[in-house]
Design a protein around this motif. Sequence first.
Motif, PDB file in Angstrom:
ATOM      1  N   PRO A 161     -27.010  38.679  -4.771  1.00  0.00           N
ATOM      2  CA  PRO A 161     -25.648  38.575  -5.319  1.00  0.00           C
ATOM      3  C   PRO A 161     -25.150  37.137  -5.385  1.00  0.00           C
ATOM      4  O   PRO A 161     -24.383  36.792  -6.296  1.00  0.00           O
ATOM      5  N   ASP A 176     -17.676  38.473  -7.535  1.00  0.00           N
ATOM      6  CA  ASP A 176     -17.565  39.675  -6.719  1.00  0.00           C
ATOM      7  C   ASP A 176     -16.773  39.362  -5.448  1.00  0.00           C
ATOM      8  O   ASP A 176     -16.985  38.327  -4.799  1.00  0.00           O
ATOM      9  N   SER A 177     -15.838  40.247  -5.074  1.00  0.00           N
ATOM     10  CA  SER A 177     -14.922  39.977  -3.959  1.00  0.00           C
ATOM     11  C   SER A 177     -15.664  39.790  -2.636  1.00  0.00           C
ATOM     12  O   SER A 177     -15.286  38.933  -1.817  1.00  0.00           O
ATOM     13  N   ALA A 211     -23.811  35.270  -8.731  1.00  0.00           N
ATOM     14  CA  ALA A 211     -22.478  34.672  -8.771  1.00  0.00           C
ATOM     15  C   ALA A 211     -22.542  33.208  -9.186  1.00  0.00           C
ATOM     16  O   ALA A 211     -21.701  32.722  -9.961  1.00  0.00           O
TER      17      ALA A 211
END
Length: 512
Positions: free
Chosen positions: A420, A458-459, A424
């Motif tokens: 991830p 993405d948080s 990002a």
Amino acid sequence: MTRFAVVLFFIILLFTLSSCDDDPSPSQSDPREEYDAHATVGALYNAIKMYRQDYSQDPISPVELVSKGYIEIDPGMKEYWWFWFIGANPVRYICAETTDQFPDGAGLRIVFEVQTGKFYNYWDEADLRDDLFTAIRSIEAAAGAYASRHKRQAATFDVLRVNGWIYVSSELMEDWEFIPVHDRNRLVSVHAVKLVDEEGDEFNLINYYTDSNEFEVLLIDDPDSKEIMRAMPEILDGIFYYEAENFEKPGSIILDPNHEIWDKYSIGIFKLPGNYQIRFQRRGDRTQNLDEIVRFILPFGRFAGGEFPITDLGDIMGSFAEIYRCTEGGLHFFLDDIQGLIDERYLVYSERVLSRWEFFFSPMMSGFSDRYQSDCGIGAVSKQFNDDYAFHLASMDLFVANGNQGVFSTAKVTNPEIRPLVDATLDVMNGAIQYNSVHEEDAASVEELIEKGYTEIDSVVHSEWGFSIIGSNPIGGIEAISTEEMNGEAGHVFRLVLKNGTFEGYGVDNEE
């Protein structure tokens, strides 16, 4: 004591020790004593040691030892035996092989292993594969010695052979062609290609890769692939001779225009900033699948496509060359969208590699809309971070201003959980590209890209990593530093370097 007396003393000593060996060879014969080469091999060994004391390096061949007075070889002995070395600095083996004048026939071999001090006598016919492996090792050693002496690689195998840097038996020379392949004055591979098919062949191609010390033994059955394989020695000879004489890469294939292979294939050199690949596409074939097109890929010296082994390394390098070819043709308006090249059928691609890899450009941002492809890197990220892949990240630097232009590199992800984070970071880079395209200047921060809708992180990733833009006009990279939310491990650094598309830092093992 004179130098010749010292040599004679060591001949007697070494010959006496070797005679006491209980089991000096796999199989023993009793050749006529007057033609026994063991003592001459021992004398060569000691002459090498004296040469090394005088010159701080090894001689390239027995001829050099004779010419400089370190040893004398009886003319009768030379009539019956060939002598040569394997390895240099240090010499690893001293070899002798009978000529067709020897009473018991040609091809009988003595090998002296320098490290162990043992003789091995192969009086039976040697295994062909072992013979070829020995020849290839000899080519590697000769190429290294030649480069050390001349400060450049020998253009071709014939340069090494004709000038006495290497000996390969006439039996091998009748059936096999040898191709040493160099990249930026470094030997990267050696290939042995069988010239004519024979019933019962177990292999017809051996590839040796110097970086990995890996031999690849293949039987190529497909007629088209065999034809291309057997044309490569002539093609590469022409290319490397041209480079040696002109100090630059040729713009097209150098081959006799009457060569029959021209009738079947459109052959092209795809020039990269620091290297190239050679592609063979059957005339009239409009296929858009790179897997079916045979290529020879530098800087790795690998056959790819057709019936040759499929490798991620070959696929990625082949795809990078295709992408570069498209952008070099003026299609720079697709720079931010490789998928656009595919959709518009500009890009010949491998369906296999697209199912396993994602590609991206990493351009300098400032003034991006006015820049061409030569101001960017090409990168690739594997869709799965697992042990089935030899590497997970790849890049090629295309910067004209960079002295290392065209450098291809790979890296392995050591922590699959950073997937991830990689995504990002690429999203931030793409947002920066879009921002620059609209505003014709670089964004000041990642927060600005998020606020104006150019990127979204993405948080969970954003809570664990703080993102920032490195530099301005042009942007140098995208950096992420871990927070306490990342398993309590704050301070880890992860970075995407835009000048070459390389990931580095936390969770990445970059090749040296």
